[in-house]
Design a protein around this motif. Structure first.
Motif, PDB file in Angstrom:
ATOM      1  N   LYS A 179      -6.015   2.849   5.391  1.00  0.00           N
ATOM      2  CA  LYS A 179      -6.067   1.470   4.876  1.00  0.00           C
ATOM      3  C   LYS A 179      -5.226   0.500   5.692  1.00  0.00           C
ATOM      4  O   LYS A 179      -5.480  -0.692   5.725  1.00  0.00           O
TER       5      LYS A 179
ATOM      6  N   GLU B 223       0.834  -1.217   0.000  1.00  0.00           N
ATOM      7  CA  GLU B 223       0.000   0.000   0.000  1.00  0.00           C
ATOM      8  C   GLU B 223       0.865   1.263   0.000  1.00  0.00           C
ATOM      9  O   GLU B 223       0.441   2.318  -0.470  1.00  0.00           O
TER      10      GLU B 223
ATOM     11  N   SER C 294      -1.416   6.652   3.990  1.00  0.00           N
ATOM     12  CA  SER C 294      -2.110   5.364   3.795  1.00  0.00           C
ATOM     13  C   SER C 294      -2.684   4.811   5.093  1.00  0.00           C
ATOM     14  O   SER C 294      -3.125   3.661   5.142  1.00  0.00           O
TER      15      SER C 294
END
Ligand code: G1P
Length: 299
Positions: A242, A214, A239
């Motif tokens: 997530k 990611e 990120s």
């Protein structure tokens, strides 16, 4: 269970201007701590932590690093012929097996985040470690192994962290902490090199990370951060919706060998730990008027 961490990225593109003129030709990662180049300490740490593939992000003038980890038949033959088996073993131990080391270029010095992005095709779709070779750690189990063991439990992003003096926050990526159990912290955001008065805590990232793919989506945005560079810290923050980000307070000593002070201290530390140099170094220090109360203690 979290996937096994098999790959490691070593960003080795930096210029090392703090060590000029030594680094005019020699990469800063090749500067020795006693008799072993800094980068080899990081590679050995990774091997011990179970890493199988080694990805170096280098730049112009750094081919010496690839040569260092390559097979050197002339040297090995010469050492063998002279019966220098101890030295031969050291040379062989510094060689990385065929096909397990990859070297890729960071053409422009656009920052640590950009350097990691340059390794994206080598990582593809699995978790990976990042080792900043300037940071040298000593402990058993080593710093990356501590992360790898903890990663089984946490998954996500896992960073080595330490508590630093507040006046030093402008040297590190600093965590804003959502939860702290004493050993691990959960990060809410990360801030790269904040001024002490703006720092969200005094818990800072040291140069060992476990990341997952990611991070590349975030790095793809190429957002410019602190110092006009693409920062890994910012990509981690962006990120966080997530992926979780945990900091593990690592055990052991850390030397910042990107500074003259840290590099000198690390040389002294290793010199005083190693059996083949401890006595001669202690004798010299005593001659200079320094004494160690307890010669067996760690320091
Ligand atoms: C880098 C990172 C920083 C981290 C530090 C650890 O900074 O950007 O977040 O805390 O390594 O050593 P550098 O020391 O390369 O400026």
């Amino acid at each position: 269970m979290a996937a096994k961490v098999r790959k490691a990225v070593f960003p080795v593109a930096g210029q090392g201007t703090r060590f000029l003129p030594a680094t005019k030709v020699v990469p800063k990662e090749m500067l020795p701590i006693v008799d072993k180049p800094l980068i080899q300490y990081a590679v050995e740490e990774a091997k011990e932590a179970g890493i199988e593939e080694f990805i170096f992000v280098d730049s112009r003038g750094k081919t010496m690093i690839a040569n260092h980890f390559d097979y050197n038949p002339e040297l090995e033959d010469a050492l063998f012929a002279k019966g220098k088996h101890e030295l031969l073993k050291k040379v062989q131990e510094s060689t990385l097996p065929s096909g397990l080391a990859a070297y890729t270029r960071q053409e422009k010095a656009l920052g640590l985040g950009h350097a990691i992005w340059c390794a994206r095709k080598f990582i593809a779709n699995e978790p990976f470690a990042v080792l900043l070779p300037d940071d040298l750690f000593f402990y058993t189990p080593n710093c990356l192994k501590q992360l790898v063991d903890e990663y089984e439990r946490t998954g996500g992003y896992l960073l080595a962290v330490h508590d630093i003096p507040v006046e030093d926050t402008n040297k590190y990526g600093v965590l804003k902490i959502a939860k702290d159990d004493g050993l691990t912290v959960t990060a809410e955001i990360l801030v790269e090199k904040p001024k002490p008065e703006e720092a969200p805590s005094n818990v800072a990232v040291a140069g060992r990370y476990i990341l997952s793919p990611e991070i590349f989506e975030a790095l793809e945005k190429k957002a410019i951060g602190s110092g006009g560079e693409i920062q890994l810290t910012d990509a981690i923050t962006s990120s966080l919706g997530k992926v979780t980000c945990t900091g593990l307070r690592f055990k052991g000593k850390r030397f910042d060998c990107g500074t003259m002070e840290g590099w000198l201290e690390a040389n002294l530390y290793v010199g005083l730990q190693r059996e083949d140099s401890r006595d001669l170094l202690t004798a010299y220090l005593e001659k200079l008027g320094f004494s160690r109360e307890n010669k067996d203690s760690d320091f």
